[in-house]
Scaffold this motif. Structure first.
Motif, mmCIF file in Angstrom:
data_model
loop_
_atom_site.group_PDB
_atom_site.id
_atom_site.type_symbol
_atom_site.label_atom_id
_atom_site.label_comp_id
_atom_site.label_asym_id
_atom_site.label_seq_id
_atom_site.Cartn_x
_atom_site.Cartn_y
_atom_site.Cartn_z
ATOM 1 N N GLU A 58 0.834 -1.201 0.000
ATOM 2 C CA GLU A 58 0.000 0.000 0.000
ATOM 3 C C GLU A 58 0.875 1.260 0.000
ATOM 4 O O GLU A 58 0.534 2.261 -0.628
ATOM 5 N N TYR A 59 2.003 1.205 0.727
ATOM 6 C CA TYR A 59 2.925 2.344 0.725
ATOM 7 C C TYR A 59 3.490 2.574 -0.673
ATOM 8 O O TYR A 59 3.539 3.707 -1.152
ATOM 9 N N LEU A 60 3.894 1.496 -1.340
ATOM 10 C CA LEU A 60 4.417 1.638 -2.707
ATOM 11 C C LEU A 60 3.368 2.265 -3.617
ATOM 12 O O LEU A 60 3.683 3.148 -4.422
ATOM 13 N N ASP A 61 2.124 1.825 -3.487
ATOM 14 C CA ASP A 61 1.038 2.405 -4.286
ATOM 15 C C ASP A 61 0.891 3.892 -3.972
ATOM 16 O O ASP A 61 0.747 4.719 -4.873
ATOM 17 N N TRP A 62 0.913 4.235 -2.666
ATOM 18 C CA TRP A 62 0.783 5.634 -2.264
ATOM 19 C C TRP A 62 1.940 6.455 -2.832
ATOM 20 O O TRP A 62 1.739 7.553 -3.352
ATOM 21 N N LEU A 63 3.156 5.932 -2.726
ATOM 22 C CA LEU A 63 4.339 6.651 -3.192
ATOM 23 C C LEU A 63 4.241 6.965 -4.679
ATOM 24 O O LEU A 63 4.512 8.081 -5.110
ATOM 25 N N ARG A 64 3.819 5.982 -5.447
ATOM 26 C CA ARG A 64 3.723 6.169 -6.904
ATOM 27 C C ARG A 64 2.553 7.076 -7.286
ATOM 28 O O ARG A 64 2.712 7.980 -8.097
ATOM 29 N N SER A 65 1.388 6.826 -6.700
ATOM 30 C CA SER A 65 0.195 7.539 -7.169
ATOM 31 C C SER A 65 -0.012 8.886 -6.477
ATOM 32 O O SER A 65 -0.263 9.884 -7.142
ATOM 33 N N ASP A 66 0.123 8.952 -5.154
ATOM 34 C CA ASP A 66 -0.129 10.201 -4.439
ATOM 35 C C ASP A 66 1.092 11.121 -4.422
ATOM 36 O O ASP A 66 0.990 12.303 -4.705
ATOM 37 N N ALA A 67 2.246 10.563 -4.043
ATOM 38 C CA ALA A 67 3.449 11.386 -3.938
ATOM 39 C C ALA A 67 4.130 11.585 -5.292
ATOM 40 O O ALA A 67 4.988 12.450 -5.430
ATOM 41 N N LYS A 68 3.763 10.767 -6.263
ATOM 42 C CA LYS A 68 4.343 10.854 -7.625
ATOM 43 C C LYS A 68 5.875 10.695 -7.586
ATOM 44 O O LYS A 68 6.608 11.397 -8.265
ATOM 45 N N LEU A 69 6.323 9.751 -6.750
ATOM 46 C CA LEU A 69 7.748 9.485 -6.611
ATOM 47 C C LEU A 69 8.049 8.040 -6.976
ATOM 48 O O LEU A 69 7.236 7.148 -6.737
ATOM 49 N N LYS A 70 9.239 7.843 -7.526
ATOM 50 C CA LYS A 70 9.665 6.504 -7.929
ATOM 51 C C LYS A 70 10.294 5.790 -6.726
ATOM 52 O O LYS A 70 11.229 6.321 -6.112
ATOM 53 N N PRO A 71 9.816 4.603 -6.374
ATOM 54 C CA PRO A 71 10.405 3.880 -5.248
ATOM 55 C C PRO A 71 11.854 3.480 -5.527
ATOM 56 O O PRO A 71 12.198 3.139 -6.653
ATOM 57 N N ILE A 72 12.679 3.528 -4.506
ATOM 58 C CA ILE A 72 14.057 3.024 -4.584
ATOM 59 C C ILE A 72 14.010 1.604 -4.025
ATOM 60 O O ILE A 72 13.664 1.407 -2.856
ATOM 61 N N LEU A 73 14.350 0.630 -4.854
ATOM 62 C CA LEU A 73 14.110 -0.759 -4.469
ATOM 63 C C LEU A 73 15.363 -1.621 -4.377
ATOM 64 O O LEU A 73 15.272 -2.808 -4.091
ATOM 65 N N THR A 74 16.546 -1.036 -4.593
ATOM 66 C CA THR A 74 17.777 -1.829 -4.464
ATOM 67 C C THR A 74 18.714 -1.156 -3.460
ATOM 68 O O THR A 74 18.706 0.078 -3.321
ATOM 69 N N ILE A 75 19.516 -1.961 -2.790
ATOM 70 C CA ILE A 75 20.463 -1.412 -1.817
ATOM 71 C C ILE A 75 21.471 -0.502 -2.509
ATOM 72 O O ILE A 75 21.890 0.503 -1.952
ATOM 73 N N GLU A 76 21.833 -0.834 -3.738
ATOM 74 C CA GLU A 76 22.789 0.006 -4.477
ATOM 75 C C GLU A 76 22.232 1.414 -4.682
ATOM 76 O O GLU A 76 22.942 2.407 -4.496
ATOM 77 N N ASP A 77 20.944 1.494 -5.057
ATOM 78 C CA ASP A 77 20.327 2.801 -5.279
ATOM 79 C C ASP A 77 20.143 3.571 -3.965
ATOM 80 O O ASP A 77 20.302 4.795 -3.919
ATOM 81 N N VAL A 78 19.808 2.845 -2.899
ATOM 82 C CA VAL A 78 19.700 3.484 -1.578
ATOM 83 C C VAL A 78 21.055 4.056 -1.182
ATOM 84 O O VAL A 78 21.172 5.224 -0.788
ATOM 85 N N ASP A 79 22.093 3.225 -1.284
ATOM 86 C CA ASP A 79 23.444 3.669 -0.912
ATOM 87 C C ASP A 79 23.884 4.887 -1.729
ATOM 88 O O ASP A 79 24.514 5.802 -1.190
ATOM 89 N N THR A 80 23.552 4.902 -3.013
ATOM 90 C CA THR A 80 23.924 6.027 -3.883
ATOM 91 C C THR A 80 23.250 7.313 -3.426
ATOM 92 O O THR A 80 23.897 8.366 -3.326
#
Length: 193
Positions: free
Chosen positions: A150-172
């Motif tokens: 539900e959070y992923l859905d909220w992030l994409r639809s309401d916040a209009k933000l792309k989820p960060i889903l890999t540790i490499e992208d988080v670390d970057t």
């Protein structure tokens, strides 16, 4: 009532719309529990920052607003410029329950994207990181937040933000934020300790 308590944390600053939307999401009947292991909005003042310094200038420079992990670390906006009036551009720092203050994200949008990774922050006196979810899963030490999808859905639809889903992208993201602000943060804190 929750909205008023949350608003009171912001010391008169305008709350970023993404956070107000997240609060509405968090208190909705459909989300009775955690939606990310990486963030959960607070509705009461956190005294953790006072364990670093009780000087008024220091306390005014940070606006705590969310839990960073289950052990008591918190996220706060760092108002690193006295003229700042728009918190959407303020860096986000983590105050560790065992010490340590670290820049996590350049702004609230990045933090919300990182929260999509669903792993709580690790904050020590001299170290900050997010653990690798795959390693945690292999070791049987990862439990996804109950309302994660539900959070992923909220992030994409309401916040209009792309989820960060890999540790490499988080670390970057964290690394870029720390390159931009960590040294300034450490210099700032040195004035008070």
């Amino acid at each position: 009532m929750v909205k008023q308590e949350f608003t009171a944390l912001f010391k008169g600053y305008k709350i970023p719309k993404e956070l107000m939307n997240l609060l509405e999401f968090q208190v909705s009947e459909n989300i009775p529990s955690y939606y990310s292991n990486a963030i959960y909005l607070m509705t009461e003042e956190a005294s953790l920052i006072e364990s670093f310094s009780t000087e008024e200038e220091f306390l005014k420079a940070f606006i705590p607003f969310a839990e960073a992990n289950s052990t008591g670390s918190i996220y706060a906006f760092w108002i690193n410029n006295k003229e700042i009036d728009d918190l959407t551009q303020a860096p986000i720092v983590a105050f560790g329950d065992e010490g340590g203050v670290f820049v996590v994200a350049k702004n609230i949008q990045e933090l919300l994207q990182i929260a999509a990774y669903d792993v709580e922050a690790v904050v020590y006196e001299d170290e900050f990181y997010f653990q690798d979810k795959e390693v945690l899963e292999e070791e049987g030490e990862f439990t996804p937040a109950e309302f994660y999808s539900e959070y992923l859905d909220w992030l994409r639809s309401d916040a209009k933000l792309k989820p960060i889903l890999t540790i490499e992208d988080v670390d970057t993201l964290v690394e870029h934020a720390q390159i931009a602000y960590q040294e300034k943060l450490e210099q700032y804190i040195k004035q008070f300790v």
